[in-house]
Design an enzyme around this catalytic site. Structure first.
Site, short mmCIF file in Angstrom:
data_model
loop_
_atom_site.label_atom_id
_atom_site.label_comp_id
_atom_site.label_asym_id
_atom_site.label_seq_id
_atom_site.Cartn_x
_atom_site.Cartn_y
_atom_site.Cartn_z
N SER A 1 -9.23 12.38 -3.30
CA SER A 1 -8.87 11.43 -4.36
C SER A 1 -7.42 10.98 -4.24
O SER A 1 -7.03 9.96 -4.79
CB SER A 1 -9.12 12.03 -5.75
OG SER A 1 -8.35 13.19 -5.93
N HIS B 1 -4.51 19.25 -5.04
CA HIS B 1 -3.74 19.50 -3.82
C HIS B 1 -3.27 20.96 -3.83
O HIS B 1 -2.67 21.42 -4.80
CB HIS B 1 -2.50 18.59 -3.77
CG HIS B 1 -2.82 17.15 -3.53
ND1 HIS B 1 -4.08 16.68 -3.21
CD2 HIS B 1 -2.01 16.05 -3.54
CE1 HIS B 1 -4.02 15.36 -3.04
NE2 HIS B 1 -2.79 14.96 -3.24
N GLU C 1 4.05 10.90 4.04
CA GLU C 1 3.80 11.97 3.07
C GLU C 1 4.76 13.16 3.26
O GLU C 1 5.31 13.69 2.30
CB GLU C 1 2.35 12.44 3.22
CG GLU C 1 1.85 13.29 2.07
CD GLU C 1 1.45 12.49 0.83
OE1 GLU C 1 1.62 11.25 0.82
OE2 GLU C 1 1.00 13.12 -0.14
N ASN D 1 -4.06 16.35 -8.49
CA ASN D 1 -3.25 15.25 -7.94
C ASN D 1 -3.29 13.96 -8.72
O ASN D 1 -2.29 13.24 -8.78
CB ASN D 1 -3.65 15.00 -6.48
CG ASN D 1 -5.12 14.78 -6.30
OD1 ASN D 1 -5.92 15.69 -6.52
ND2 ASN D 1 -5.51 13.58 -5.92
N ARG E 1 -5.27 16.52 5.09
CA ARG E 1 -6.33 16.08 4.16
C ARG E 1 -7.55 16.93 4.41
O ARG E 1 -7.95 17.13 5.56
CB ARG E 1 -6.64 14.60 4.43
CG ARG E 1 -7.60 13.98 3.45
CD ARG E 1 -6.97 13.59 2.14
NE ARG E 1 -6.03 12.50 2.27
CZ ARG E 1 -5.12 12.19 1.34
NH1 ARG E 1 -5.04 12.89 0.21
NH2 ARG E 1 -4.30 11.19 1.52
N GLY F 1 -7.87 1.10 -10.12
CA GLY F 1 -7.79 2.10 -9.04
C GLY F 1 -8.04 3.51 -9.52
O GLY F 1 -8.34 3.77 -10.68
N GLN G 1 -4.74 18.65 1.02
CA GLN G 1 -4.77 17.63 -0.02
C GLN G 1 -6.15 16.99 -0.20
O GLN G 1 -6.87 16.73 0.75
CB GLN G 1 -3.70 16.56 0.26
CG GLN G 1 -2.31 17.16 0.28
CD GLN G 1 -1.19 16.15 0.45
OE1 GLN G 1 -0.19 16.47 1.08
NE2 GLN G 1 -1.32 14.96 -0.12
N CYS H 1 2.20 13.11 -5.41
CA CYS H 1 1.28 14.11 -5.98
C CYS H 1 1.40 15.50 -5.37
O CYS H 1 1.17 16.51 -6.05
CB CYS H 1 -0.15 13.60 -5.89
SG CYS H 1 -0.54 12.81 -4.33
N ARG I 1 11.35 5.46 -6.20
CA ARG I 1 11.66 6.86 -6.52
C ARG I 1 13.05 7.30 -6.07
O ARG I 1 13.70 8.09 -6.76
CB ARG I 1 10.63 7.80 -5.86
CG ARG I 1 9.28 7.78 -6.52
CD ARG I 1 8.33 8.71 -5.77
NE ARG I 1 6.97 8.53 -6.21
CZ ARG I 1 5.90 8.69 -5.43
NH1 ARG I 1 6.07 9.04 -4.15
NH2 ARG I 1 4.69 8.52 -5.90
P1 NAP Z 1 -6.26 2.68 -5.41
O1 NAP Z 1 -7.42 3.43 -5.94
O2 NAP Z 1 -6.38 2.05 -4.07
O3 NAP Z 1 -5.85 1.55 -6.51
C1 NAP Z 1 -4.92 0.53 -6.22
C2 NAP Z 1 -4.75 -0.41 -7.41
O4 NAP Z 1 -3.79 -1.42 -7.05
C3 NAP Z 1 -6.04 -1.14 -7.82
O5 NAP Z 1 -6.06 -1.27 -9.21
C4 NAP Z 1 -5.87 -2.50 -7.18
O6 NAP Z 1 -6.55 -3.55 -7.85
C5 NAP Z 1 -4.37 -2.71 -7.30
N1 NAP Z 1 -3.89 -3.70 -6.33
C6 NAP Z 1 -4.07 -3.70 -4.98
N2 NAP Z 1 -3.52 -4.83 -4.44
C7 NAP Z 1 -3.00 -5.54 -5.47
C8 NAP Z 1 -2.32 -6.78 -5.57
N3 NAP Z 1 -2.07 -7.53 -4.48
N4 NAP Z 1 -1.92 -7.21 -6.79
C9 NAP Z 1 -2.16 -6.46 -7.89
N5 NAP Z 1 -2.82 -5.28 -7.87
C10 NAP Z 1 -3.23 -4.82 -6.67
O7 NAP Z 1 -4.95 3.61 -5.31
P2 NAP Z 1 -4.54 4.91 -6.20
O8 NAP Z 1 -4.94 6.15 -5.51
O9 NAP Z 1 -4.96 4.69 -7.61
O10 NAP Z 1 -2.95 4.87 -6.08
C11 NAP Z 1 -2.15 3.96 -6.82
C12 NAP Z 1 -0.68 4.26 -6.62
O11 NAP Z 1 -0.37 5.56 -7.12
C13 NAP Z 1 -0.24 4.27 -5.16
O12 NAP Z 1 1.07 3.75 -5.07
C14 NAP Z 1 -0.28 5.74 -4.79
O13 NAP Z 1 0.59 6.04 -3.72
C15 NAP Z 1 0.18 6.37 -6.08
N6 NAP Z 1 -0.27 7.75 -6.30
C16 NAP Z 1 -1.58 8.12 -6.09
C17 NAP Z 1 -1.96 9.44 -6.33
C18 NAP Z 1 -3.38 9.92 -6.14
O14 NAP Z 1 -3.57 11.16 -6.23
N7 NAP Z 1 -4.38 9.07 -5.93
C19 NAP Z 1 -1.03 10.35 -6.77
C20 NAP Z 1 0.29 9.95 -6.97
C21 NAP Z 1 0.64 8.65 -6.71
P3 NAP Z 1 -8.01 -4.12 -7.35
O15 NAP Z 1 -9.05 -3.14 -7.82
O16 NAP Z 1 -8.11 -5.42 -8.07
O17 NAP Z 1 -7.94 -4.24 -5.88
#
Ligand code: NAP
Length: 351
Positions: free
Chosen positions: A180, A244, A204, A329, A237, A16, A177, A151, A112
């Site tokens: 990404s 952000h 959020e 973020n 957004r 991800g 925000q 974030c 959290r």
């Molecule tokens: P993302 O790009 O959608 O990535 C999600 C990840 O979870 C991918 O590696 C995906 O794997 C995996 N996944 C989804 N379904 C799954 C399952 N059933 N079993 C195992 N793995 C699974 O999301 P992201 O933006 O990186 O965010 C990830 C987390 O961090 C979220 O909880 C989000 O709220 C948090 N977060 C994000 C940010 C940000 O700025 N983006 C900041 C702080 C916190 P596949 O590729 O195999 O589907």
């Protein structure tokens, strides 16, 4: 020797947006070495480079590109696990790893607000790490879970932490925000280009309002006593790739001078700076004096994306002061935050 230690780590959700940022930030890390990748069944059994399209400007390290992605289940995984799992599955999977004795350093929202789970920004509340002592008795986990904030919350909490000394009692924030923050593929380009979306799903605004009070709170007996600040958040957004921004107003009962506020930000330091942790920015909050800063395009990557920049401090006719704050973020707000948490744990002898 701490400096030369090579600690194997795994990444849950490695494919991800946040997972890729973990890979990029750990590529040359002096202590941690990526040995294990986990994601969904869609990715399981494939080489990483086949399972995920690499989306960062940093080079994807060959040894990661060729690693096979595992199912997100304990077994062959190293003890220390970083998690960037989608929050719809993080609750169950992270608990499974903690039960099996792993230390899970997570970005997801699921744990959290649990009483014995530290919600950490090491510059702000390094002492909250002590909650871990009570965690296994309360949760029944052999290992543990430690989290970093949402974030947008991180940017706000880092800007507010130095202001606690002035009798911080109320805060209003409107965020702008980056895309990404919604993961990949995230918001469709049709919806976001040339637009502002005045709502971000997944609670959020509530996360900003509740997490901030825990982060700024004080360590009590087996839980955190929340900071009393009253918060009101609006989240939007905007068509920005990374970073952000928050437009923030604060009520400060001691009515400090503007110079005192700026000095409080610029002189703010914490445990990471004291200990010289590898990912610690030299100055975690930097006040920019130019009238048109901070800006995502110009300021988001300051000190590897780990610095929060603030600017535009001026008097507020409703509150006492208003200003603008910005943070990266997926680095300061996610992967970099988690890595800093793990570095602190290592130096505190908790790994
Ligand atoms: P993302 O790009 O959608 O990535 C999600 C990840 O979870 C991918 O590696 C995906 O794997 C995996 N996944 C989804 N379904 C799954 C399952 N059933 N079993 C195992 N793995 C699974 O999301 P992201 O933006 O990186 O965010 C990830 C987390 O961090 C979220 O909880 C989000 O709220 C948090 N977060 C994000 C940010 C940000 O700025 N983006 C900041 C702080 C916190 P596949 O590729 O195999 O589907």
């Amino acid at each position: 020797d701490l400096v030369m230690a090579s600690i194997p780590v795994g990444i849950l959700g490695a494919t991800g947006m946040v997972g890729q940022q973990f890979i990029a930030l750990l590529a040359d890390h002096p202590w941690f070495k990526v040995e294990w990748l986990g994601a969904s069944q869609r990715s399981e059994g494939k080489a990483f480079s086949e399972a995920a399209a690499w989306r960062l400007p940093n080079r994807l390290p060959d040894e990661v590109a060729n690693k096979v992605v595992n199912a997100a289940a304990p077994g062959s995984a190293p003890k220390l696990m970083f998690s960037g799992l989608d929050s719809s599955v993080a609750g169950e999977i992270e608990a499974e790893f903690a039960k099996a004795g792993h230390i899970v350093v997570s970005n997801s929202r699921n744990y959290r607000m649990f009483d014995t789970v530290p919600l950490m920004i090491p510059e702000v509340n390094a002492d909250h790490l002590k909650l871990l002592a009570a965690q296994s008795a309360v949760q029944g986990w052999k290992g543990s879970i430690l989290t970093n904030p949402n974030c947008a919350t991180i940017v706000l909490a880092m800007a507010l932490a130095p202001l606690r000394q002035f009798g911080l009692h109320s805060t209003m924030i409107t965020t702008l925000q980056a895309i990404s923050g919604a993961g990949y593929p995230g918001v469709p380009s049709w919806d976001i280009l040339g637009n502002v979306i005045p709502h971000i799903g997944g609670g959020e605004e509530e996360k900003i309002e509740t997490e901030t009070r825990k982060i700024l709170g004080t360590l009590g007996k087996d839980r955190i006593d929340n900071h009393p600040v009253k918060l009101s958040a609006t989240t939007t957004r905007v068509p920005v790739r990374d970073g952000h921004t928050g437009s923030i107003s604060v009520g400060l009962s001691q009515r400090p001078s503007a110079e005192a506020v700026i000095e409080a930000w610029n002189s703010f330091r914490g445990r990471p700076q004291e200990l010289g942790l590898p990912s610690a920015p030299p100055q975690p909050v930097v006040y920019l004096t130019e009238a048109n800063r901070p800006q995502p395009l110009l300021d988001v990557n300051r000190d590897g994306g780990m610095t929060v920049t603030v600017g535009r401090l001026r008097e507020c006719p409703l509150f006492d002061y208003k200003f603008v704050a910005l943070g990266h973020n997926t680095i300061r707000g996610a992967a970099g935050a988690a890595i800093l948490n793990a570095e602190l744990m290592h130096r505190e002898g908790l790994l």
